[in-house]
Design a protein around this motif. Structure first.
Motif, PDB file in Angstrom:
ATOM      1  N   VAL A 183      10.602  -1.280   1.364  1.00 36.16           N
ATOM      2  CA  VAL A 183      11.554  -1.032   0.124  1.00 36.16           C
ATOM      3  C   VAL A 183      12.485  -0.299  -0.195  1.00 36.16           C
ATOM      4  N   ASP A 184      13.701  -0.840  -1.099  1.00 32.99           N
ATOM      5  CA  ASP A 184      14.870   0.119  -0.487  1.00 32.99           C
ATOM      6  C   ASP A 184      15.111  -0.062  -2.180  1.00 32.99           C
ATOM      7  N   SER A 185      14.789   1.554  -2.881  1.00 36.68           N
ATOM      8  CA  SER A 185      15.385   1.524  -3.989  1.00 36.68           C
ATOM      9  C   SER A 185      16.523   2.922  -4.016  1.00 36.68           C
ATOM     10  N   ASP A 186      17.224   2.561  -3.584  1.00 37.40           N
ATOM     11  CA  ASP A 186      18.765   3.034  -3.458  1.00 37.40           C
ATOM     12  C   ASP A 186      18.819   4.311  -4.804  1.00 37.40           C
ATOM     13  N   GLU A 187      19.212   5.432  -4.401  1.00 39.47           N
ATOM     14  CA  GLU A 187      19.615   6.281  -5.264  1.00 39.47           C
ATOM     15  C   GLU A 187      20.852   5.918  -6.612  1.00 39.47           C
ATOM     16  N   TYR A 223       7.921   1.308   1.039  1.00 44.09           N
ATOM     17  CA  TYR A 223       8.360   2.127   1.111  1.00 44.09           C
ATOM     18  C   TYR A 223       8.818   3.009   2.071  1.00 44.09           C
ATOM     19  N   ARG A 224       8.242   2.835   2.648  1.00 49.74           N
ATOM     20  CA  ARG A 224       8.318   3.723   4.717  1.00 49.74           C
ATOM     21  C   ARG A 224       6.758   2.763   5.809  1.00 49.74           C
ATOM     22  N   ARG A 225       7.419   2.732   7.325  1.00 51.97           N
ATOM     23  CA  ARG A 225       6.356   2.231   8.320  1.00 51.97           C
ATOM     24  C   ARG A 225       4.718   2.976   7.694  1.00 51.97           C
ATOM     25  N   PRO A 226       4.230   2.238   7.209  1.00 53.80           N
ATOM     26  CA  PRO A 226       2.596   3.362   7.093  1.00 53.80           C
ATOM     27  C   PRO A 226       2.003   4.008   8.108  1.00 53.80           C
ATOM     28  N   VAL A 227       1.810   5.133   8.650  1.00 53.86           N
ATOM     29  CA  VAL A 227       1.410   5.877   9.730  1.00 53.86           C
ATOM     30  C   VAL A 227       0.898   5.412  10.680  1.00 53.86           C
ATOM     31  N   ARG A 228      -0.727   4.654   9.879  1.00 53.11           N
ATOM     32  CA  ARG A 228      -1.372   3.835  11.136  1.00 53.11           C
ATOM     33  C   ARG A 228      -0.606   2.933  11.893  1.00 53.11           C
ATOM     34  N   LEU A 229       0.674   2.268  11.426  1.00 54.36           N
ATOM     35  CA  LEU A 229       1.396   1.289  12.165  1.00 54.36           C
ATOM     36  C   LEU A 229       1.965   1.219  13.542  1.00 54.36           C
ATOM     37  N   ALA A 230       2.041   2.041  13.959  1.00 55.08           N
ATOM     38  CA  ALA A 230       2.798   2.932  15.400  1.00 55.08           C
ATOM     39  C   ALA A 230       3.282   1.323  16.273  1.00 55.08           C
ATOM     40  N   HIS A 231       1.867  -0.193  16.738  1.00 56.64           N
ATOM     41  CA  HIS A 231       2.949  -0.484  17.564  1.00 56.64           C
ATOM     42  C   HIS A 231       3.460  -1.862  17.228  1.00 56.64           C
ATOM     43  N   LEU A 243       9.870  -2.580  -5.798  1.00 54.43           N
ATOM     44  CA  LEU A 243       9.256  -3.092  -5.345  1.00 54.43           C
ATOM     45  C   LEU A 243       8.711  -4.581  -5.802  1.00 54.43           C
ATOM     46  N   ALA A 244       8.986  -4.864  -7.266  1.00 57.47           N
ATOM     47  CA  ALA A 244       8.523  -6.251  -7.108  1.00 57.47           C
ATOM     48  C   ALA A 244       9.829  -7.213  -6.574  1.00 57.47           C
ATOM     49  N   SER A 245      10.957  -7.035  -6.442  1.00 54.15           N
ATOM     50  CA  SER A 245      12.376  -7.700  -6.065  1.00 54.15           C
ATOM     51  C   SER A 245      11.785  -8.145  -4.615  1.00 54.15           C
ATOM     52  N   LYS A 246      11.234  -6.898  -3.989  1.00 51.44           N
ATOM     53  CA  LYS A 246      11.310  -7.156  -2.752  1.00 51.44           C
ATOM     54  C   LYS A 246       9.420  -8.207  -2.322  1.00 51.44           C
ATOM     55  N   ILE A 247       8.574  -8.067  -2.954  1.00 49.58           N
ATOM     56  CA  ILE A 247       7.930  -9.212  -3.099  1.00 49.58           C
ATOM     57  C   ILE A 247       7.571 -10.454  -3.418  1.00 49.58           C
ATOM     58  N   VAL A 248       8.987 -10.572  -4.008  1.00 43.35           N
ATOM     59  CA  VAL A 248       9.220 -12.289  -4.555  1.00 43.35           C
ATOM     60  C   VAL A 248      10.024 -12.485  -3.378  1.00 43.35           C
ATOM     61  N   ASP A 249      11.026 -11.526  -3.085  1.00 44.39           N
ATOM     62  CA  ASP A 249      11.709 -12.247  -2.178  1.00 44.39           C
ATOM     63  C   ASP A 249      10.795 -12.341  -0.376  1.00 44.39           C
ATOM     64  N   VAL A 250      10.020 -11.464   0.071  1.00 37.97           N
ATOM     65  CA  VAL A 250       8.958 -11.805   0.970  1.00 37.97           C
ATOM     66  C   VAL A 250       8.342 -13.130   0.649  1.00 37.97           C
ATOM     67  N   VAL A 251       8.045 -13.322  -0.260  1.00 34.65           N
ATOM     68  CA  VAL A 251       6.272 -14.086  -1.145  1.00 34.65           C
ATOM     69  C   VAL A 251       7.683 -15.782  -0.654  1.00 34.65           C
ATOM     70  N   LYS A 252       8.598 -15.499  -1.114  1.00 33.39           N
ATOM     71  CA  LYS A 252      10.102 -16.471  -0.817  1.00 33.39           C
ATOM     72  C   LYS A 252       9.557 -17.121   0.214  1.00 33.39           C
ATOM     73  N   TYR A 253      10.149 -16.649   0.809  1.00 37.70           N
ATOM     74  CA  TYR A 253      11.185 -16.804   2.239  1.00 37.70           C
ATOM     75  C   TYR A 253      10.617 -16.035   3.974  1.00 37.70           C
ATOM     76  N   GLN A 254       8.746 -15.653   3.177  1.00 41.54           N
ATOM     77  CA  GLN A 254       8.262 -15.509   4.251  1.00 41.54           C
ATOM     78  C   GLN A 254       6.757 -16.985   3.944  1.00 41.54           C
ATOM     79  N   ASN A 255       6.822 -17.576   2.250  1.00 40.12           N
ATOM     80  CA  ASN A 255       6.269 -18.809   2.872  1.00 40.12           C
ATOM     81  C   ASN A 255       4.593 -17.864   2.731  1.00 40.12           C
ATOM     82  N   CYS A 272       0.746  -1.160   0.146  1.00 40.64           N
ATOM     83  CA  CYS A 272       0.210   0.160  -0.203  1.00 40.64           C
ATOM     84  C   CYS A 272       1.069   0.900   0.469  1.00 40.64           C
ATOM     85  N   TYR A 273      -0.016   2.622  -0.352  1.00 40.32           N
ATOM     86  CA  TYR A 273       1.022   3.770  -0.513  1.00 40.32           C
ATOM     87  C   TYR A 273       0.495   3.877   1.564  1.00 40.32           C
ATOM     88  N   PRO A 274       1.907   3.795   1.674  1.00 42.01           N
ATOM     89  CA  PRO A 274       1.972   4.518   3.593  1.00 42.01           C
ATOM     90  C   PRO A 274       0.882   5.527   3.826  1.00 42.01           C
TER      91      PRO A 274
END
Ligand code: GMT
Length: 380
Positions: A55-59, A37-45, A72-84, A7-9
């Motif tokens: 998601v880190d997209s380096d300059e 790309y950033r902690r969603p505002v309502r995800l406080a605790h 973002l696509a790379s991060k999704i692939v990574d999370v889906v695979k390693y977090q199942n 989502c947009y955070p």
């Protein structure tokens, strides 16, 4: 279930819905992975069932525009695979539905099918998505999602009108968490803002053009001439300085306070007598629902899905976008009559209860299950 949420955070409604949905599902025992790309505002605790993957997209000097979609696509692939993960739920079609499709294709090369649910929130269809710079890709990505939801009947109808959609769209409304959004006693706030017992009118938004923020000021000007009132403008965005300038020009300096972004909106809604939402269009109008949950009636436009939330003559009043005079007259009518205001307050709360998060979470769970079952067939 293990569910990924993209989502947009930021403060926008789509990010709020995505985050509240994740929190609600987590408290029902699901494992939730936010990918953004950033902690969603309502995800406080901290929550035992919630994970956050940034998601880190380096300059890099070659890139005028950092390729966020690729990262973002790379991060999704990574999370889906390693977090199942079992399923991915993306909020806001652009670019999330498209990126999800790319991730899905990559995972397929490794023999894994990733079911994707896309939720359409509004401007991804009505303002941005239908722009020809994006339209073919948006249409393709919606059609390639395994499940598609829209936040109102109105948005579903707009989507079907604007695009050639080959699949069902399920309407699942925005929802409200009454543990947080309910009227609380904040009399001390009220005394500071309205020391002489003035009525308190509230507007919250991201101050984009579609919100018609200047109309809020013009409506308030009319109201304040008839009913002693104060206006609280909550949020921030590109139109804020126009609205502030307008207030100075028409000498409303003392009556209007611009509070900027606020986290505890429910505390301010608790002292409000009326909420104003004159938007050009709202696919749903989550901010109006939050007000209603705090027993605040709504004077709004009738754009988009607002008539599905705010019931004319019951929880507030509806007018055509831009009809400042009528909205002001309705506000004056309501604020001048204590008994009517009390009745509308009670009606607003009753209507808000239809959108209780506890009713909506099982609908999402059942929908995920349905999508997962269809996906098993696709893999076989
Ligand atoms: O309203 C905004 O500008 C934010 C926007 C977003 O996409 O984050 O909100 C949209 O999604 C919300 C949640 O589904 C809806 O309640 C809002 O009505 C919708 N905004 C518009 O349609 C303008």
């Amino acid at each position: 279930m293990k569910i990924g949420i993209v989502c947009y955070p930021t403060y926008g409604g789509s990010g709020v819905v995505a985050t509240e949905l994740g929190l609600g599902l987590a408290s029902r025992g699901h494992e939730i992975h936010f990918i953004t790309y950033r902690r969603p505002v309502r995800l406080a605790h901290f929550h035992a069932n919630i994970y956050y993957h940034e998601v880190d997209s380096d300059e890099y000097p070659l890139f005028e525009y950092p390729p966020y979609d690729t990262a973002l696509a790379s991060k999704i692939v990574d999370v889906v695979k390693y977090q199942n993960l079992d399923i991915l739920h993306v909020h806001y079609a652009i670019p999330h539905a498209t990126v999800a499709y790319m991730a899905k294709k990559i995972l397929l090369t490794e023999g894994r099918y990733l079911p994707v649910v896309t939720t359409l929130h509004g401007t991804d269809i009505t303002l941005v998505g239908s722009n020809e710079a994006f339209a073919p890709v948006v249409q393709f990505s919606i059609n390639k999602s395994d499940g598609v939801t829209a936040v109102s009947e109105s948005l579903k109808a707009d989507t079907l009108k604007l695009f050639d959609i080959q699949r069902d769209i399920k309407v699942i409304y925005n929802f409200i968490d009454f543990d947080r959004f309910r009227k609380v006693n904040k009399e001390h706030f009220k005394k500071i803002i309205a020391p002489n017992g003035e009525r308190i009118i509230v507007h919250t938004s991201n101050f984009r053009k579609v919100k018609r923020v200047e109309d809020v000021v013009l409506i308030f000007k009319e109201v304040a001439q008839k009913v002693p009132s104060k206006l609280l403008m909550i949020g921030d965005g590109p139109e804020r300085h126009h609205a502030e300038r307008l207030c100075r020009e028409i000498c409303l300096g003392e009556e209007v306070r611009f509070l900027g972004k606020q986290d505890a909106i429910e505390e301010l809604l608790s002292i409000a007598d009326l909420f104003i939402m004159p938007s050009e269009s709202e696919s749903f109008g989550l901010a109006a629902l939050e007000a209603m949950a705090c027993e605040v009636p709504v004077v709004s436009s009738n754009g988009g899905g607002l008539p599905e939330v705010n019931i004319h003559g019951v929880t507030g009043y509806l007018s055509d976008p831009g009809n400042v005079q009528e909205m002001a007259a309705n506000a004056i009518h309501l604020l001048s009559d204590d008994a009517l205001l009390q009745e509308f307050r009670a009606n607003a709360l009753q209507q808000a209860k239809r959108f209780d998060i506890h009713n909506v979470l099982p609908v999402y769970e059942a929908y995920y299950q349905e999508v997962l079952e269809k996906s098993v067939v696709k893999v076989e």
